[in-house]
Design a protein around this motif. Structure first.
Motif, mmCIF file in Angstrom:
data_model
loop_
_atom_site.group_PDB
_atom_site.id
_atom_site.type_symbol
_atom_site.label_atom_id
_atom_site.label_comp_id
_atom_site.label_asym_id
_atom_site.label_seq_id
_atom_site.Cartn_x
_atom_site.Cartn_y
_atom_site.Cartn_z
ATOM 1 N N TRP A 194 -31.497 20.821 71.621
ATOM 2 C CA TRP A 194 -32.035 21.155 72.939
ATOM 3 C C TRP A 194 -32.833 20.006 73.541
ATOM 4 C CZ3 TRP A 194 -30.495 25.171 75.738
ATOM 5 C CH2 TRP A 194 -29.903 26.245 75.082
ATOM 6 N N TRP A 195 -33.217 19.050 72.716
ATOM 7 C CA TRP A 195 -34.005 17.926 73.220
ATOM 8 C C TRP A 195 -33.445 16.626 72.643
ATOM 9 C CZ3 TRP A 195 -37.174 17.284 77.108
ATOM 10 C CH2 TRP A 195 -37.944 16.137 77.175
ATOM 11 N N TYR B 208 -30.119 22.213 82.581
ATOM 12 C CA TYR B 208 -30.969 21.587 81.561
ATOM 13 C C TYR B 208 -30.117 20.872 80.506
ATOM 14 C CZ TYR B 208 -34.149 21.148 77.597
ATOM 15 O OH TYR B 208 -34.874 20.657 76.541
ATOM 16 N N THR C 167 -30.295 16.880 79.689
ATOM 17 C CA THR C 167 -30.607 16.362 78.349
ATOM 18 C C THR C 167 -29.430 15.607 77.749
ATOM 19 O OG1 THR C 167 -29.983 18.511 77.396
ATOM 20 C CG2 THR C 167 -32.322 18.138 77.868
ATOM 21 N N PHE D 245 -30.166 27.736 85.329
ATOM 22 C CA PHE D 245 -30.950 26.572 84.921
ATOM 23 C C PHE D 245 -30.600 26.053 83.524
ATOM 24 C CE2 PHE D 245 -33.712 28.465 88.202
ATOM 25 C CZ PHE D 245 -33.827 27.354 89.028
ATOM 26 N N VAL D 246 -30.118 26.913 82.630
ATOM 27 C CA VAL D 246 -29.769 26.435 81.285
ATOM 28 C C VAL D 246 -28.645 25.399 81.337
ATOM 29 C CG1 VAL D 246 -28.796 27.104 79.052
ATOM 30 C CG2 VAL D 246 -30.659 28.435 80.054
#
Length: 280
Positions: free
Chosen positions: A46-47, A27, A31, A23-24
């Motif tokens: 990360w965001w 993700y 993003t 999942f990383v």
């Protein structure tokens, strides 16, 4: 018998670690697809600091992604259809009839999966080029037809073997009852056997589609600008000047959707088709 607490803890740790590995990256892909290009090329975060949907819009104009999408869809669907159709007849013959060379045929079909695909690249290239030379026009090399034939050579052997294993688990009494009722061979196959073998057929279809959809080695050598598939077209986001990483991530998400959706919708049939041969 209860599992030891240490074993349960170990199992949880393993599942969590495997989940992170899965999942990383997804993700990060999501993003990155929501970031402007400058943010992706800068320090990693990360965001997304400035979320935007422009990569999902611009990716269609930066490269002709729609054309690549259509090429992949046509090639994958046609290759899947032919793979399923041929596998149905071959698997039915192997599972229901005892003919001379049956064991050699099934062994040869399975043995083809032992060789790496790159060994077939040059032979297929020479075959396609020579056939086109004899015909006097381009029919196989760098065409959708040639790519479909190429993918059939890889999906058919395992499809036949997997479907034959599933049909072996269907009682032959059904065939005999259908013949008593007046069905001929084809009627027995399509009216009686195939409805009972639906999970196996769906598993073969999903396998053949996934094999064709994401293939890159043969697509890179057997296509041109007009017949490129998605797996090759994604490379065009990298130019001599820049690499549009946010659009690459957005396009990768879009490319993955058909396979993910198909797997989620047909998961129970796929599992049933793959595991039926091990329980008889």
């Amino acid at each position: 018998m209860h599992e030891p607490r240490s074993f349960r803890l170990f199992r949880v740790v393993v599942v969590v670690v495997l989940g992170l590995f899965t999942f990383v990256p997804l993700y990060v892909m999501l993003t990155s697809a929501l970031k402007p290009l400058g943010d992706v090329q800068g320090d990693f975060t990360w965001w997304p600091a400035h979320p935007t949907l422009s990569p999902f819009i611009d990716m269609w104009s930066t490269v002709p992604l729609a054309k690549y999408f259509v090429n992949s869809l046509v090639v994958s669907i046609v290759a899947t259809a032919f793979s399923v159709l041929i596998a149905i007849f071959a698997a039915y013959a192997v599972s229901r009839y005892r003919f001379f060379g049956r064991r050699i045929f099934t062994g040869t079909v399975l043995a083809t999966q032992m060789f790496p695909g790159i060994l077939f690249l040059l032979p297929l290239f020479l075959i396609f080029v020579n056939i086109d030379k004899q015909l006097g026009f381009t029919f196989l090399y760098q065409t959708r037809v040639g790519l479909i034939v190429t993918y059939l050579t890889f999906s058919l052997p395992f499809s036949i073997w997997m479907l034959a294993s599933y049909l072996e688990g269907i009682p032959r009494e059904l065939d005999e009852a259908a013949r008593v009722d007046g069905c001929r061979t084809l009627g027995t196959l399509f009216r009686v056997v195939l409805p009972a073998a639906r999970p196996g057929v769906i598993a073969v279809a999903v396998y053949a589609f996934m094999t064709s959809w994401g293939e890159i080695l043969f697509a890179s050598q057997m296509t041109n600008d007009a017949t490129k598939t998605l797996s090759i077209g994604l490379q065009n986001y990298s130019t001599q000047i820049n690499v549009y990483w946010n659009q690459v991530m957005a396009a990768s998400l879009v490319v993955s959707l058909p396979v993910v959706v198909a797997f989620l919708l047909l998961q129970k049939y796929l599992v049933a088709g793959l595991t039926s041969g091990s329980v008889k």
